[in-house]
Design an enzyme around this catalytic site. Structure first.
Site, mmCIF file in Angstrom:
data_model
loop_
_atom_site.group_PDB
_atom_site.id
_atom_site.type_symbol
_atom_site.label_atom_id
_atom_site.label_comp_id
_atom_site.label_asym_id
_atom_site.label_seq_id
_atom_site.Cartn_x
_atom_site.Cartn_y
_atom_site.Cartn_z
ATOM 1 N N LYS A 1 0.034 3.805 -2.676
ATOM 2 C CA LYS A 1 -1.148 4.844 -2.801
ATOM 3 C C LYS A 1 -0.215 6.347 -2.776
ATOM 4 O O LYS A 1 -0.934 7.300 -2.590
ATOM 5 C CB LYS A 1 -1.975 4.448 -1.761
ATOM 6 C CG LYS A 1 -2.450 3.566 -1.479
ATOM 7 C CD LYS A 1 -3.372 3.310 -0.398
ATOM 8 C CE LYS A 1 -4.725 1.999 -0.842
ATOM 9 N NZ LYS A 1 -4.180 0.933 -0.155
ATOM 10 N N SER B 1 0.733 -1.459 -0.059
ATOM 11 C CA SER B 1 0.176 0.264 -0.140
ATOM 12 C C SER B 1 0.948 1.162 0.210
ATOM 13 O O SER B 1 0.171 2.653 -0.085
ATOM 14 C CB SER B 1 -0.601 -0.638 1.251
ATOM 15 O OG SER B 1 -2.180 -0.690 0.678
ATOM 16 N N SER C 1 -6.302 3.610 4.856
ATOM 17 C CA SER C 1 -5.327 3.328 3.234
ATOM 18 C C SER C 1 -6.574 2.403 2.597
ATOM 19 O O SER C 1 -6.243 0.891 1.960
ATOM 20 C CB SER C 1 -3.970 1.558 4.295
ATOM 21 O OG SER C 1 -3.802 1.104 2.998
#
Length: 437
Positions: free
Chosen positions: A67, A64, A128
């Protein structure tokens, strides 16, 4: 403009001076740290100088932390007026399914609802939210497949060397219920080196410092006062109120997948000094992926930066001028001129390698005589040269080209008119007889 370095002699101030402060040996050499991870790096956020690194060039899974690139492209689109914080997005079928898929990190999004860019952004940065990240990719580029092209193009533009972006969220493509972006494969993964992740963090913080306003929030309520109200808890364990609280920590992003392990890009600021840390696939003492260790090891990296380095300030005091910072002007009506800089330069340096930084004053060749002395006329505020601060050869930076040497413009603090022919002749005669004595 060409410059020549002035050398000290009896007639002219020659200015070359060894400073007694060093740049830390970086990257692949000595280490007092015990980092158990596939890769790690610590970078000065102001200069981009690498303070510490291990396997920093190896492309690895980032989960993640992907991102962060999505954040960059969203903030860039906002800044360029292509999208707005208050514009709304209608949930696509793809986003609906992935935002509500069991086992994935998400803020659930309803098929019958519209969400603002701000709501989606907060859900992505704080909680997230994978569905929110994919939704934002559709807002910016129309589809996640087109957005992935933008991600890789931006990585190239920012100077990444080891990278592969395959989706906007950081999910493994095989976890996307068969809806992975067009142009990518089911087994593809987002992979970036630790150094390139630090580079992304550097540009994210410098180009869009407002990113820290959101990433520093320990929690935030999503859609308060509605049936969708949800407390979004930040996954960053270094933030205030978290298990591994670290003073000054205010970002940036965690990541966890079976492929990537436990990853974390952190940043903290203390007394105006900021560092960026990256840990890829943190391991515990048994060599197993560890969510806790990514924060423990990030704290160790940040401590290393804050404790082992000191802020050293460079100014005209670091070169051999008179106490009033004047230089001789032999052909001037006044035979000296005061010099100044806009402001001193502060650099973080270790206590070792004290002889590796050099400072020198370089005068513009248009302002010097053949013997290297300054010549009149000189106007107040005129740039007459540069103060050069050059670190040792061991210094490495996350950029393709080193930021150093640092250059501070040097200006005349007063005007000096050229002396008349009669005065200059009289001085020459005086100097001639003086040398005979």
């Amino acid at each position: 403009m060409n410059k020549k370095t002035v050398k000290q002699s009896l007639s002219v101030l020659l200015i070359s001076f060894m400073a007694v402060t060093p740049f830390q040996q970086t990257a692949h050499g000595k280490s007092t740290l015990d980092i158990q991870a596939d890769a790690a790096i610590l970078v000065e956020a102001d200069t981009g100088k690498i303070v510490y690194s291990e396997h920093e060039d190896k492309p690895l899974g980032i989960a993640s932390m992907t991102k962060m690139m999505t954040e960059y492209l969203v903030l860039e689109a906002i800044d360029e007026g292509k999208i707005k914080w208050d514009q709304t997005y209608k949930v696509s079928d793809k986003v609906y399914q992935l935002a509500n898929a069991p086992g994935l990190s998400n803020v659930p999004l309803r098929a019958d609802q519209e969400y603002t860019v701000r709501e989606l952004y907060d859900a992505m940065v704080i909680k997230s939210g994978n569905g929110a990240a994919i939704a934002l990719s559709e807002v910016v580029a129309g589809s996640e497949g087109e957005f992935v092209k933008l991600m890789n193009a931006k990585a190239k533009e920012l100077g990444f060397e080891h990278y592969q972006f395959v989706n906007a969220s950081g999910l493994s493509n095989y976890d996307m219920l068969g809806m992975y972006p067009e142009g990518t494969g089911e087994d593809d993964e987002n992979m970036v080196s630790a150094e390139d992740m630090a580079t992304l963090a550097y540009y994210l913080i410098h180009d869009f410092p407002e990113v820290l306003e959101t990433s520093s929030l320990s929690s935030k309520v999503f859609r308060p006062g509605t049936s969708e109200e949800l407390v979004m808890k930040n996954t960053n364990g270094l933030l205030k109120g978290k298990s591994y609280y670290y003073k000054g920590a205010d970002g940036l992003k965690t990541g966890t997948t079976p492929f990537a392990g436990s990853t974390f890009t952190g940043t903290a600021e203390r007394n105006g000094v900021r560092y960026i840390s990256v840990i890829l696939d943190a391991k515990d003492e048994f060599g197993q992926p560890s969510s806790a260790e990514r924060f423990i090891q990030s704290r160790e990296l940040l401590d290393y930066g804050f404790k082992e380095f000191k802020t050293v300030t460079y100014s005209l005091d670091n070169i051999e001028t008179k106490k009033d910072h004047t230089l001789p002007v032999p052909n001037g009506k006044d035979q000296t001129v005061s010099i100044k800089i806009d402001k001193p330069l502060s650099i973080r340096l270790s206590d070792q390698e004290k002889d590796k930084v050099k400072t020198a004053l370089e005068l513009n060749d248009t302002k010097v005589n053949e013997d290297g002395s300054l010549k009149a006329p000189i106007e107040k505020g005129e740039k007459i040269g540069q103060l050069i601060i050059e670190p040792g050869e061991d210094a490495e930076y996350i950029f393709d080209q080193k930021k150093a040497p640092y250059k501070l413009d040097v200006y005349a603090a007063e005007s000096v008119k050229k002396a008349s022919w009669f005065v200059r002749s009289a001085r020459s005669i005086q100097d001639f007889f003086g040398n005979l004595l």
